[in-house]
Scaffold this motif. Sequence first.
Motif, PDB file in Angstrom:
ATOM      1  N   THR A  51     -22.575  29.676  22.766  1.00 42.59           N
ATOM      2  CA  THR A  51     -21.392  29.385  21.947  1.00 42.59           C
ATOM      3  C   THR A  51     -21.513  29.860  20.498  1.00 42.59           C
ATOM      4  O   THR A  51     -20.513  30.148  19.846  1.00 42.59           O
ATOM      5  CB  THR A  51     -21.101  27.875  21.946  1.00 42.59           C
ATOM      6  OG1 THR A  51     -22.261  27.162  21.461  1.00 42.59           O
ATOM      7  CG2 THR A  51     -20.752  27.391  23.338  1.00 42.59           C
ATOM      8  N   GLY A  80     -14.291   7.850  26.073  1.00 47.57           N
ATOM      9  CA  GLY A  80     -14.102   8.547  24.809  1.00 47.57           C
ATOM     10  C   GLY A  80     -13.951   7.615  23.631  1.00 47.57           C
ATOM     11  O   GLY A  80     -13.137   7.847  22.726  1.00 47.57           O
ATOM     12  N   GLU A 133      -8.780   9.455  23.272  1.00 52.46           N
ATOM     13  CA  GLU A 133      -7.638   9.639  24.156  1.00 52.46           C
ATOM     14  C   GLU A 133      -6.378   9.013  23.570  1.00 52.46           C
ATOM     15  O   GLU A 133      -5.286   9.560  23.667  1.00 52.46           O
ATOM     16  CB  GLU A 133      -7.929   9.032  25.538  1.00 52.46           C
ATOM     17  CG  GLU A 133      -9.026   9.752  26.322  1.00 52.46           C
ATOM     18  CD  GLU A 133      -8.661  11.191  26.635  1.00 52.46           C
ATOM     19  OE1 GLU A 133      -7.456  11.479  26.795  1.00 52.46           O
ATOM     20  OE2 GLU A 133      -9.575  12.032  26.699  1.00 52.46           O
ATOM     21  N   ASN A 135      -5.770   8.642  20.530  1.00 52.67           N
ATOM     22  CA  ASN A 135      -5.385   9.431  19.365  1.00 52.67           C
ATOM     23  C   ASN A 135      -4.789   8.564  18.247  1.00 52.67           C
ATOM     24  O   ASN A 135      -3.787   8.909  17.634  1.00 52.67           O
ATOM     25  CB  ASN A 135      -4.391  10.528  19.761  1.00 52.67           C
ATOM     26  CG  ASN A 135      -4.347  11.662  18.737  1.00 52.67           C
ATOM     27  OD1 ASN A 135      -5.247  11.782  17.913  1.00 52.67           O
ATOM     28  ND2 ASN A 135      -3.315  12.473  18.801  1.00 52.67           N
ATOM     29  N   GLU A 151     -13.411  15.580  17.275  1.00 52.13           N
ATOM     30  CA  GLU A 151     -12.832  16.360  18.368  1.00 52.13           C
ATOM     31  C   GLU A 151     -13.544  17.697  18.545  1.00 52.13           C
ATOM     32  O   GLU A 151     -13.778  18.141  19.676  1.00 52.13           O
ATOM     33  CB  GLU A 151     -11.338  16.577  18.115  1.00 52.13           C
ATOM     34  CG  GLU A 151     -10.508  15.313  18.284  1.00 52.13           C
ATOM     35  CD  GLU A 151      -9.028  15.534  18.048  1.00 52.13           C
ATOM     36  OE1 GLU A 151      -8.232  14.682  18.492  1.00 52.13           O
ATOM     37  OE2 GLU A 151      -8.671  16.559  17.416  1.00 52.13           O
ATOM     38  N   THR A 152     -13.890  18.336  17.453  1.00 49.84           N
ATOM     39  CA  THR A 152     -14.604  19.611  17.547  1.00 49.84           C
ATOM     40  C   THR A 152     -15.976  19.418  18.181  1.00 49.84           C
ATOM     41  O   THR A 152     -16.400  20.213  19.033  1.00 49.84           O
ATOM     42  CB  THR A 152     -14.750  20.248  16.154  1.00 49.84           C
ATOM     43  OG1 THR A 152     -13.450  20.501  15.609  1.00 49.84           O
ATOM     44  CG2 THR A 152     -15.526  21.555  16.223  1.00 49.84           C
ATOM     45  N   CYS A 153     -16.684  18.369  17.774  1.00 51.14           N
ATOM     46  CA  CYS A 153     -18.004  18.098  18.353  1.00 51.14           C
ATOM     47  C   CYS A 153     -17.904  17.817  19.854  1.00 51.14           C
ATOM     48  O   CYS A 153     -18.716  18.306  20.645  1.00 51.14           O
ATOM     49  CB  CYS A 153     -18.667  16.924  17.635  1.00 51.14           C
ATOM     50  SG  CYS A 153     -19.211  17.302  15.964  1.00 51.14           S
ATOM     51  N   VAL A 154     -16.901  17.047  20.242  1.00 48.35           N
ATOM     52  CA  VAL A 154     -16.734  16.694  21.661  1.00 48.35           C
ATOM     53  C   VAL A 154     -16.372  17.923  22.490  1.00 48.35           C
ATOM     54  O   VAL A 154     -16.916  18.152  23.574  1.00 48.35           O
ATOM     55  CB  VAL A 154     -15.650  15.606  21.819  1.00 48.35           C
ATOM     56  CG1 VAL A 154     -15.277  15.426  23.284  1.00 48.35           C
ATOM     57  CG2 VAL A 154     -16.151  14.295  21.227  1.00 48.35           C
ATOM     58  N   ASN A 155     -15.475  18.732  21.969  1.00 45.27           N
ATOM     59  CA  ASN A 155     -14.951  19.858  22.742  1.00 45.27           C
ATOM     60  C   ASN A 155     -15.845  21.088  22.725  1.00 45.27           C
ATOM     61  O   ASN A 155     -15.853  21.859  23.687  1.00 45.27           O
ATOM     62  CB  ASN A 155     -13.552  20.243  22.227  1.00 45.27           C
ATOM     63  CG  ASN A 155     -12.539  19.142  22.442  1.00 45.27           C
ATOM     64  OD1 ASN A 155     -12.639  18.377  23.396  1.00 45.27           O
ATOM     65  ND2 ASN A 155     -11.555  19.044  21.551  1.00 45.27           N
ATOM     66  N   ARG A 156     -16.614  21.273  21.631  1.00 40.40           N
ATOM     67  CA  ARG A 156     -17.353  22.533  21.519  1.00 40.40           C
ATOM     68  C   ARG A 156     -18.845  22.366  21.261  1.00 40.40           C
ATOM     69  O   ARG A 156     -19.607  23.310  21.439  1.00 40.40           O
ATOM     70  CB  ARG A 156     -16.739  23.381  20.393  1.00 40.40           C
ATOM     71  CG  ARG A 156     -15.274  23.739  20.654  1.00 40.40           C
ATOM     72  CD  ARG A 156     -14.689  24.599  19.560  1.00 40.40           C
ATOM     73  NE  ARG A 156     -15.454  25.831  19.408  1.00 40.40           N
ATOM     74  CZ  ARG A 156     -15.764  26.375  18.234  1.00 40.40           C
ATOM     75  NH1 ARG A 156     -15.393  25.782  17.120  1.00 40.40           N
ATOM     76  NH2 ARG A 156     -16.429  27.488  18.177  1.00 40.40           N
ATOM     77  N   GLU A 190     -20.875  19.453  22.324  1.00 43.72           N
ATOM     78  CA  GLU A 190     -21.237  18.185  22.954  1.00 43.72           C
ATOM     79  C   GLU A 190     -22.747  17.971  22.973  1.00 43.72           C
ATOM     80  O   GLU A 190     -23.219  16.835  22.952  1.00 43.72           O
ATOM     81  CB  GLU A 190     -20.682  18.133  24.382  1.00 43.72           C
ATOM     82  CG  GLU A 190     -20.812  16.764  25.021  1.00 43.72           C
ATOM     83  CD  GLU A 190     -20.173  16.699  26.394  1.00 43.72           C
ATOM     84  OE1 GLU A 190     -20.117  15.600  26.960  1.00 43.72           O
ATOM     85  OE2 GLU A 190     -19.726  17.755  26.882  1.00 43.72           O
TER      86      GLU A 190
END
Length: 1010
Positions: free
Chosen positions: A23, A967, A984, A986, A1000-1005, A1007
């Motif tokens: 990544t 989450g 979730e 939000n 959100e960035t840490c979770v999605n990209r 982890e």
Amino acid sequence: MSDKIRPISFEKLINWIFTELKTKDSIFGIHKDKFYYGIPNNTIPFLGEKLGLPIGPAAGPSSQLAQNIIAAYLTGSRFIELKTVQIIDGEDLPVLKPCINAEDECYNVEWSTELTVEEAFEEYVKAWIILHVLMKELNLSVERDFVFNMSVGYDFDGIKSDKIDSYIENLKNSQNTKIWKESIQVLENNIEKFYRFSIEDLYEIPSRVCNSITLSTLHGCPPQEIERIAIYLLKEKHLHTFVKMNPTLLGEAFVRKILNKMGYEYIKLNSHHFKNDLQYNDGIKMIKKLKAVAEMESMEIGVKLTNTLPVRILNEELPGEEMYMSGRSLYPLAINLASNLSEEFEGKLYISYSGGAEFFNVDKIFETGICPITFATTILKPGGYERIKQIAEKVEPLISNRKSTIDMQLLKKLAKESIDDKHHLKKARVVKIRKLYKDLPIYNCTIAPCSEGCPIEQQIPKYIELVGEGKYDEAFKVIVSDNAAPAITGTLCNHNCQNKCTRLDYDSSLEIRRMKKIAVDNAEELYTKNIKPGAIKNHKKVAIIGAGVAGLSTAMYLRRNGISVEVFEKRDKPYGIINYVIPSFRIDNLALEQDFKMVKSHGVKINFNVAEEVDLNVLRKNFHYVVLATGAWKPASISLKRGNDRILNSIEFLEGFKENSEDIKLGTHVCVIGGGDVAMDVSRAAKRVNGVEKVTIIYRRTKDLMPASREEIKLAIEEGIEFKELLSPVALEDNILVCERMILGEQDKSGRKSPISLGKYESINATTVIAAVGEKIDSELFKSLGIDINSKGLPEVNSKCETNISNVYIAGDAKSGPGTIVEALSHGKIITRDILKKENMPCDFIRAEENTCGYELKKSYERKGVLLESIPSKEEAIRCLKCNNICEICVDVCPNRANVFIDIKEGPIEGHQIIHLDGMCNECGNCGVFCPYKGNPYKDKITIFWSEEDFENSSNSGFCVIDSIKGIFKVRDEKGEIYNWCIEENNSESISKEMKSIIETCVNRYEYII
């Protein structure tokens, strides 16, 4: 914030490594462009193994965790000296925090690994196995070319304990240990995920992690104890053994002499260590005996040079009373000890070297036959592990010619040269600290320290790059957008920017002022020709009193922005002190003419030879704004018991010298009192006067505490000026200047040590004495104008340079006494901004933020970690690290890789953001030492916690996972408020948009870091 490191499981390490590589094109922050690829068959035999490169991290902060070792290996380390373990470990080990300060020479207060011995063993086994995987999978080498060396301490009973004995035996053969089996199982279960690493490669990984050991004993350990342990390690454990020796073997007198000569006289030694540590002759006898034992056992015995040097803590560099010195100040001590010992054994002594080893000396050390070579301090500085690749590439071509024994003559020569090696002298880094003293932002902290350190906020990285590309016209436009005196500052600026340059922690500051001058010389004339005065956009008028740098810069800035300006100057030429006082050997008239022509071309009206009297009431009737930039011409005086009437003022002398030096008579011996740049100008000018044979500068402190710039001091020395330090003049009579001898006491408010009288006197021949102790403003003038004066005799002004009289401003030296040219320019910008704001007019200083493209980021990463000597041409631009694109210094300098960047694609904080990983941090404090801000990234950045317990034990803003399935996160926001937040649902009202974007960035990209 917890200082407890949380080891990462083998499975998570593997996932982390290959996910990050996919990544981000990096592993633990090491970009793949910095990976080192070994040359097949380019190895040397080492203790029965093949060693690709005899370099790597010394036992210390960069070899205590698996991720540290992996980062070191990726960049070229092939000899890994594992961090020392001892019987006191884990929670029982007292380590003061912060424990590292590598700002220049390095200091630490740590002993050994902060993990338990079992945890340390597991880290080393995980690293050993992963290096075999990376070797094959990334094609870094055809066969294993790396070696691990264990390190133990500190006494015989501890080393023989079950805990340390198991550690040693398990590193000799790890096959039956739990961590070995678990790690192999993980790889077996995931073997199909690898492209090059096969199941056959997996089963060929040797379980013998170490066949050598370094013995590290405490200071004061008796020779009999050291000898007994070493014999035990050779005979009972059958390990090739290196005995770590201390620089105290050289003796206190020698160490003190060397440190003083190199500029480290402030380092305070502890005499008892020199008395109680192993003595030189005892050490020689011990090594001889151990060599005989090793030969009988068919093992190798050597010495590890050197341990750190214990010194006293005097200025709260670290907590406690004693710290351990390493780095560039240790190099001459370690290499001299190596030379002495080699002579004792006629070159037939195995030396494992560490002590100030780095890029500029590693090849010289290796060429003597010393091997292996380890380092710590250099990779604790900005550039971090990534600079190992450059070290590796320097050693690589020398491998085939490696000497089998030590070349004593070459080593002796190197030891002699080390004392004068410019890279190890204290004066190589004259700037004490690069801090900007601005709060560290929790987000968006990328910053160019040079631009921030510049009083006029020059866009330095931008114009440096343009100069490097030969685009001088474009570069000059960038410069002149902020700078109304580019030719003058390209010659005389005191370059605050260079004192903030990140390269100070690499090699030496970028030559920013010289790069500016290249642009000026190539572009100012054409730029000025093309200037067309802009329209007057406002009916308000501004009067400026004084045509010095402050007055003319304010005039140009205002006129450029559409304000009518008129300048009044009592003399017949512009630029005041610069034109009338600063000698022509410092700056020629052409530079002044260039800048003045540019100012006039903007449509500024300038009146010379105006009556000296200032009538503020008249001015305010005819002008809406008044700027007083009258300078500081009033001479300060010194008070002697006798002879005050014979003291010549520096300004008076320099004006006369510049007007006609042939008419000046000073006699044969000139003494100059003072230590600033004016004193240097006076002394160098006096040296040029006919009949003068000797010029002496008298200063009550030492040369290194002089306020003069280092360049000016250097020029004065080169021109034969004599410096008399720690002398305070008291009387002048019969051409004899009587001075009182001084000694330095405690630090005063300026941060310098105060001179204290010794009650003794010294007489110096002096046909002329010139006082260069500063100038003062004419406070009576301001009082007569109704301007408030403070207790220091300076006009009272606000942050906009405005006085108590509305719309009346003061700029330049008149504002706060003699200052720098660039400070005067900054007053012009401040006043211009304020006047334009009052008139609701736009200001052309305000610039939109530039988006950094991928190409620019790539260029920045290519330059990170690379040391380069200054280049005397426009090619100097390649040394610029482009800190305006990326900083990430905290990522570089963290040995544990606990600071990482994430790339946020969209939202309120788009771009690179720094995240701190609590579980990988032991609060060593190194990131705070080097961060350009005054904060500490390990405390001030958004922190990811790996457990709720660690979250509760901290006050950092950040988050931890409560329920990964649903989450749910526990979040501490920027204000310290705690929320349970569900990704979730939000429910963004409970946390900021910025924090939401991070999570959100840490979770999605990313982890793998959670």
